[in-house]
Every structure is written in C-alpha cells, then in structure tokens.
Motif scaffolding. Structure first.
Motif, PDB file in Angstrom:
ATOM      1  N   ILE A  51       0.818  -1.226   0.000  1.00  0.00           N
ATOM      2  CA  ILE A  51       0.000   0.000   0.000  1.00  0.00           C
ATOM      3  C   ILE A  51       0.847   1.270   0.000  1.00  0.00           C
ATOM      4  O   ILE A  51       0.328   2.367  -0.232  1.00  0.00           O
ATOM      5  N   LYS A  52       2.150   1.146   0.230  1.00  0.00           N
ATOM      6  CA  LYS A  52       3.028   2.310   0.144  1.00  0.00           C
ATOM      7  C   LYS A  52       3.305   2.683  -1.314  1.00  0.00           C
ATOM      8  O   LYS A  52       3.690   3.814  -1.607  1.00  0.00           O
ATOM      9  N   GLN A  53       3.123   1.728  -2.234  1.00  0.00           N
ATOM     10  CA  GLN A  53       3.459   1.960  -3.640  1.00  0.00           C
ATOM     11  C   GLN A  53       2.278   1.787  -4.591  1.00  0.00           C
ATOM     12  O   GLN A  53       2.359   2.162  -5.742  1.00  0.00           O
ATOM     13  N   HIS A  54       1.188   1.186  -4.100  1.00  0.00           N
ATOM     14  CA  HIS A  54       0.070   0.853  -4.969  1.00  0.00           C
ATOM     15  C   HIS A  54      -1.261   1.184  -4.289  1.00  0.00           C
ATOM     16  O   HIS A  54      -1.321   1.380  -3.079  1.00  0.00           O
ATOM     17  N   GLN A  55      -2.299   1.211  -5.110  1.00  0.00           N
ATOM     18  CA  GLN A  55      -3.653   1.315  -4.584  1.00  0.00           C
ATOM     19  C   GLN A  55      -4.140  -0.083  -4.184  1.00  0.00           C
ATOM     20  O   GLN A  55      -3.819  -1.067  -4.836  1.00  0.00           O
ATOM     21  N   LEU A  56      -4.915  -0.138  -3.124  1.00  0.00           N
ATOM     22  CA  LEU A  56      -5.414  -1.429  -2.647  1.00  0.00           C
ATOM     23  C   LEU A  56      -6.241  -2.128  -3.721  1.00  0.00           C
ATOM     24  O   LEU A  56      -6.266  -3.357  -3.809  1.00  0.00           O
ATOM     25  N   THR A  57      -6.922  -1.339  -4.547  1.00  0.00           N
ATOM     26  CA  THR A  57      -7.766  -1.916  -5.609  1.00  0.00           C
ATOM     27  C   THR A  57      -6.950  -2.665  -6.665  1.00  0.00           C
ATOM     28  O   THR A  57      -7.509  -3.416  -7.465  1.00  0.00           O
ATOM     29  N   GLU A  58      -5.626  -2.461  -6.681  1.00  0.00           N
ATOM     30  CA  GLU A  58      -4.780  -3.146  -7.652  1.00  0.00           C
ATOM     31  C   GLU A  58      -4.572  -4.620  -7.305  1.00  0.00           C
ATOM     32  O   GLU A  58      -4.153  -5.407  -8.150  1.00  0.00           O
ATOM     33  N   LEU A  59      -4.848  -5.005  -6.060  1.00  0.00           N
ATOM     34  CA  LEU A  59      -4.714  -6.406  -5.664  1.00  0.00           C
ATOM     35  C   LEU A  59      -5.808  -7.231  -6.338  1.00  0.00           C
ATOM     36  O   LEU A  59      -6.987  -6.902  -6.253  1.00  0.00           O
ATOM     37  N   LYS A  60      -5.409  -8.310  -6.978  1.00  0.00           N
ATOM     38  CA  LYS A  60      -6.377  -9.164  -7.679  1.00  0.00           C
ATOM     39  C   LYS A  60      -7.134 -10.068  -6.715  1.00  0.00           C
ATOM     40  O   LYS A  60      -8.201 -10.576  -7.028  1.00  0.00           O
ATOM     41  N   TYR A  61      -6.534 -10.324  -5.554  1.00  0.00           N
ATOM     42  CA  TYR A  61      -7.225 -11.050  -4.487  1.00  0.00           C
ATOM     43  C   TYR A  61      -6.789 -10.431  -3.167  1.00  0.00           C
ATOM     44  O   TYR A  61      -5.596 -10.249  -2.923  1.00  0.00           O
ATOM     45  N   ARG A  62      -7.755 -10.088  -2.331  1.00  0.00           N
ATOM     46  CA  ARG A  62      -7.442  -9.467  -1.050  1.00  0.00           C
ATOM     47  C   ARG A  62      -7.844 -10.375   0.109  1.00  0.00           C
ATOM     48  O   ARG A  62      -8.956 -10.906   0.119  1.00  0.00           O
ATOM     49  N   THR A  63      -6.957 -10.525   1.065  1.00  0.00           N
ATOM     50  CA  THR A  63      -7.285 -11.272   2.272  1.00  0.00           C
ATOM     51  C   THR A  63      -8.395 -10.537   3.014  1.00  0.00           C
ATOM     52  O   THR A  63      -8.229  -9.372   3.369  1.00  0.00           O
ATOM     53  N   PRO A  64      -9.529 -11.190   3.248  1.00  0.00           N
ATOM     54  CA  PRO A  64     -10.625 -10.533   3.974  1.00  0.00           C
ATOM     55  C   PRO A  64     -10.205 -10.190   5.408  1.00  0.00           C
ATOM     56  O   PRO A  64      -9.395 -10.899   6.012  1.00  0.00           O
ATOM     57  N   GLY A  65     -10.737  -9.111   5.913  1.00  0.00           N
ATOM     58  CA  GLY A  65     -10.531  -8.788   7.328  1.00  0.00           C
ATOM     59  C   GLY A  65      -9.109  -8.437   7.705  1.00  0.00           C
ATOM     60  O   GLY A  65      -8.706  -8.642   8.854  1.00  0.00           O
ATOM     61  N   TYR A  66      -8.324  -7.924   6.750  1.00  0.00           N
ATOM     62  CA  TYR A  66      -6.974  -7.484   7.091  1.00  0.00           C
ATOM     63  C   TYR A  66      -7.069  -6.259   8.008  1.00  0.00           C
ATOM     64  O   TYR A  66      -7.920  -5.388   7.780  1.00  0.00           O
ATOM     65  N   PRO A  67      -6.255  -6.123   9.069  1.00  0.00           N
ATOM     66  CA  PRO A  67      -5.155  -7.010   9.485  1.00  0.00           C
ATOM     67  C   PRO A  67      -5.570  -8.083  10.512  1.00  0.00           C
ATOM     68  O   PRO A  67      -4.707  -8.772  11.047  1.00  0.00           O
ATOM     69  N   ASP A 119      14.362  -7.613  -2.062  1.00  0.00           N
ATOM     70  CA  ASP A 119      14.337  -6.269  -1.502  1.00  0.00           C
ATOM     71  C   ASP A 119      12.935  -5.959  -1.024  1.00  0.00           C
ATOM     72  O   ASP A 119      11.997  -5.821  -1.799  1.00  0.00           O
ATOM     73  N   ILE A 120      12.759  -5.849   0.284  1.00  0.00           N
ATOM     74  CA  ILE A 120      11.424  -5.660   0.852  1.00  0.00           C
ATOM     75  C   ILE A 120      10.830  -4.295   0.531  1.00  0.00           C
ATOM     76  O   ILE A 120       9.627  -4.061   0.694  1.00  0.00           O
ATOM     77  N   SER A 121      11.642  -3.384   0.057  1.00  0.00           N
ATOM     78  CA  SER A 121      11.110  -2.051  -0.230  1.00  0.00           C
ATOM     79  C   SER A 121      10.278  -1.995  -1.499  1.00  0.00           C
ATOM     80  O   SER A 121       9.645  -0.991  -1.797  1.00  0.00           O
ATOM     81  N   THR A 122      10.286  -3.089  -2.255  1.00  0.00           N
ATOM     82  CA  THR A 122       9.513  -3.103  -3.497  1.00  0.00           C
ATOM     83  C   THR A 122       8.600  -4.299  -3.540  1.00  0.00           C
ATOM     84  O   THR A 122       8.891  -5.343  -2.987  1.00  0.00           O
ATOM     85  N   VAL A 123       7.463  -4.120  -4.236  1.00  0.00           N
ATOM     86  CA  VAL A 123       6.538  -5.214  -4.468  1.00  0.00           C
ATOM     87  C   VAL A 123       6.304  -5.309  -5.963  1.00  0.00           C
ATOM     88  O   VAL A 123       5.994  -4.314  -6.609  1.00  0.00           O
ATOM     89  N   ASP A 124       6.471  -6.504  -6.527  1.00  0.00           N
ATOM     90  CA  ASP A 124       6.269  -6.681  -7.975  1.00  0.00           C
ATOM     91  C   ASP A 124       4.836  -6.427  -8.366  1.00  0.00           C
ATOM     92  O   ASP A 124       3.934  -6.782  -7.627  1.00  0.00           O
TER      93      ASP A 124
END
Length: 463
Positions: A388-404, A458-463
């Motif tokens: 979420i530091k680099q992307h919009q949450l809507t970009e996730l193709k599958y989201r874990t319900p009830g995060y965190p 590198d944890i600072s980036t997400v593919d």
C-alpha cells in the motif's frame, strides 16, 4: 517476478484442489480419528476439528493474497525471505522440505505393511522399492501426468469419505433397513458427558486437529505451475477448505454417533466396524485399499512439494545450481531424486535408529507445520504494509478478507499452538528438536549466505 516462468503452467483449479487434498487426507483421518474421540470425546474432537479448520481457512486467506500476487514455485520460501528476512525463508524452506521427506519414509513402510495383508509372503522392502519407482515416474515424466494421477488418487479418497459419511448418516437416522428398528441418533455423542476427560483434553486434541489440515498450503507451492492463477487459486482454496471441513467433521460425527466412547473399536478400526455393522461386504479389504490409496496419494504430493523447495533454495543460491536445473518438461528432476533419497534414508532411520535420528526428524517435521503457517501469516501482514506504500489497494487481484485481523489471528493461534505443544508430554519433544534446528539453520544462513546479493528479496519493493 522471480523465475515464475521456468515451470510450465499446466495445472487447473481442479488439479490444485486434488493436490492439496492429496497432501491433507492421509492416514490421520482413517487411522487416528477413533483415538482422538476416545481421548477428548466426540464433541471435543468436533470442536477441535472446527478450530483446526478455522485456522487452516485463515492461513489460506493469507496465502491466497500472496500466491495470486506472486504465483511463484518458490512460494513459501520466497514470501518469508522477501517479507520477513532471508534467513527465515531459508529456514522455512528446509523445515518444509524435511516435513514431506520424513513423511515419505513413514508412508513407504506403511504402504508395505498395508499390502502385506494381501501378500503376506512379500517382504516390505520390495514394496518400498516398487512404490519409490512409481511416485518418481509420476513426478518426472510431465507435470500433467502428475496432476492427472493425483486428481484420480485424491478423488478416490474424497469419494470414499463422502460415501462413508452418507452411509453413516443413514444409519444414525435409521434410514438403512439394518438400523430401522434401533436408530442410534446422536445419543452416543454425549453419552459420557460433553468432555469425558475434561476440557483440557480438547486442547491436546486441538494440536492434532491443526496438523490434520497441514498440506492445504500445497496450493501456494503449485502456484508457479498453475494456469490463470488469479482465477484458479482463490477458487481452489474455497473448494479445498469446504471439502476438508465437511468431510473431516462429518467423519467424526458418524464415528462418534455409531460407536460408544468406551468401545475398543475406536482405537482398532472404527471405519471397518461401522461398515461391517452396515452389512457392507469385504469391509476390511475396502478400507485397506482406501488406506493404501491415501498413502500413495500423500507420498505423490509430498515428493512434489519437497522437490520444489530444493529448486527454490538452488535458485536462491543456497544450494548447488544442479538442483535448479529443469528437464525439457520443466521439472526439477535432481530435486525429485534427492528428496526421494531423503525419504528412503528416513525409512532406514525408522528401522535402525528409531529412538535417535528418526525421533528427531519426526519431531522437527511436527514443529515445522505450525512454524510454516506462522510464517505465512507474518509474510502476508508485511506484504500488505509494503504494497500500500506503492500501490492502490484496488490493484490487488485477491485481497485477504478482514486485514489485518486475519493475519494477526494466524500469528496468535499458531503461537498458541507452539506454546501448547509444551504442555502435551507426547508432543513436547517437537520443541526440543524443532527450536534448535531452527536456530541452526538461521546460523548457517548468517555464516555462509548473508553477504550474497539479495536484490530479488528487496522488501522495499513489491512486484
């Protein structure tokens, strides 16, 4: 995305489901369910399996988000390396490899014992050699051959459990003619009280129930060989969990309702006794065949999963590159051979060093199940924070319900399970061997691999 295209994507949703079921539905439900009911009562065992199923569901929710975003054969190893620490990923890979490799050894010898019922003159070692060759062939020829074979093996187990539950319910309610005049209904479930040995026994059984659902995470391991992962992985997770929870709890209800809690049949062969009471011919032979199929399927799935962990370690530079080489069909043949050899060494240690080497291996593999699930929860929690530091949450193709909440529940429940192991004298040794093994692998990584280039993690980036 790291190396995800090295493997051929030939698995569909149904293959993912049956692969996971192949790893989960083993001798535990067929041979240990009666013992658990005797220990904690039918209601206590049902509660334990419900909690175990709930924890497995939470873990798979976390794994779903990770594996859809990173459909990589490195999976569990890569998630822990990238989102926790490379040394944790290294440890997770070895723990997971050891879990399935030790299981291979016990499965080979159990297969031999099972078949001695029909072929008493045939030495067990010959059966072990034959089945080693069979599962190796199923795994080295083509992933399509493996997935189709596992589909049919798992289907037999699922259908067998489903028929058993249906027959049991008809007997419980008196629908079957043989029970029409004396339908037991559900009185046996509470005949000796809700918790005949106290509620504490439920907690001990809970640990076994958690282990009963181990293998569901195979869906994540197979993500790198799955076609259309964003569609097939979530679908497979839902179907797998539904089938497992329904069949496992249904089986416990049937056994608990049809066999009194003080009956010796619970620890001998509850499935056979119930089928015989229902007038099913050749009940003993039928169950022997089902148990054989369950073991063969589990060994097939286990060899697949463990070999992918070796490939992952080799790709990461912490094993010789020979184990990352793939055949023309895109299969890690060297990893498969080494895993099979490890399984046979485990088998020999169970015969010649049962109280030393084999005891340590089994203890570590028992500890590993909860440790790997714990790493999935932590990895998903950290993944979302970075994403979420680099992307919009809507970009996730599958989201874990009830995060965190969901990943935190996984972390808390797995931690409680690890602590709970200490209070069960029969399982406490898992900590005595599991914790030192974890410390040892962490030290090995820090001493020999810490200075390697880790740009892929590198944890600072997400593919």
């Amino acid at each position: 995305m790291k190396n995800e295209n090295h493997f051929m994507r030939k698995m569909s949703s149904k293959h993912l489901v049956t692969l996971s079921l192949g790893g989960v539905i083993g001798t535990g439900i067929f041979l240990s369910s009666g013992y658990l009911i005797q220990e904690a009562g039918a209601i206590g065992t049902i509660i334990a399996y419900m909690v175990g199923g709930a924890l497995a569901t939470l873990v798979m929710m976390c794994l779903g988000e990770l594996s859809v975003q990173h459909p990589d054969t490195s999976s569990l190893h890569m998630y822990a390396s990238k989102y926790i620490h490379p040394s944790v990923g290294f440890t997770v890979a070895w723990l997971y490899w050891l879990t399935w490799t030790v299981a291979l050894g016990s499965q080979f010898i159990t297969m031999g014992i099972t078949l001695q019922k029909w072929f008493p003159q045939m030495p067990i070692w010959i059966w072990c050699a034959i089945f080693s060759g069979i599962i190796l062939l199923l795994n080295v020829l083509d992933v399509k051959i493996f997935s189709v074979s596992e589909f049919w093996l798992s289907l037999i187990k699922v259908v067998a459990l489903g028929i058993f539950v249906i027959l049991g319910i008809t007997a419980i309610t008196g629908v079957l003619p043989v029970h029409a005049s004396s339908a037991p209904l559900f009185h046996n479930l509470t005949a000796n009280g809700l918790f005949p040995h106290g509620f504490g026994a439920v907690f001990i059984v809970l640990l076994s129930a958690n282990f009963a659902f181990s293998g569901t995470e195979l869906i994540g391991v197979a993500a790198g060989e799955t076609s259309n992962p964003e569609k097939n992985i979530p679908k497979a997770i839902k179907r797998t969990l539904f089938l497992l929870v329904t069949l496992f709890i249904g089986t416990i209800v049937v056994i608990g309702a049809l066999i009194p809690a003080n009956s010796k049949a619970l620890t001998e062969s509850p499935f056979v006794i119930i089928l015989q009471n229902l007038g099913i011919p050749f009940a003993s032979d039928i169950m022997n065949f089902i148990i054989f199929i369950a073991i063969l399927s589990g060994a097939n799935s286990g060899l697949y999963a463990a070999s992918r962990m070796l490939w992952s370690l080799a790709e990461d530079g912490t094993l010789p590159k020979i184990f990352s080489r793939l055949s023309k069909h895109g299969l890690p043949v060297n990893g498969l051979i080494l895993t099979l050899a490890g399984g046979l060494l485990s088998l020999f240690s169970s015969i010649y060093a049962e109280d030393t080497v084999y005891l340590a291996l089994v203890s570590i593999s028992g500890f590993a199940v909860v440790a790997v699930w714990l790493s999935i929860g932590v990895s998903q929690l950290r993944f979302r924070q970075v994403f979420i530091k680099q992307h919009q949450l809507t970009e996730l193709k599958y989201r874990t319900p009830g995060y965190p909440l969901v990943p935190w529940l996984v972390i808390i429940l797995c931690s409680i399970s690890l602590i709970g192991i200490y209070f069960d004298p029969n399982q406490r040794i898992a900590l005595y061997f599991g914790i030192p093994f974890t410390v040892l692998t962490t030290l090995v990584y820090q001493l020999f691999y810490r200075k390697q280039k880790r740009s892929a993690y590198d944890i600072s980036t997400v593919d």
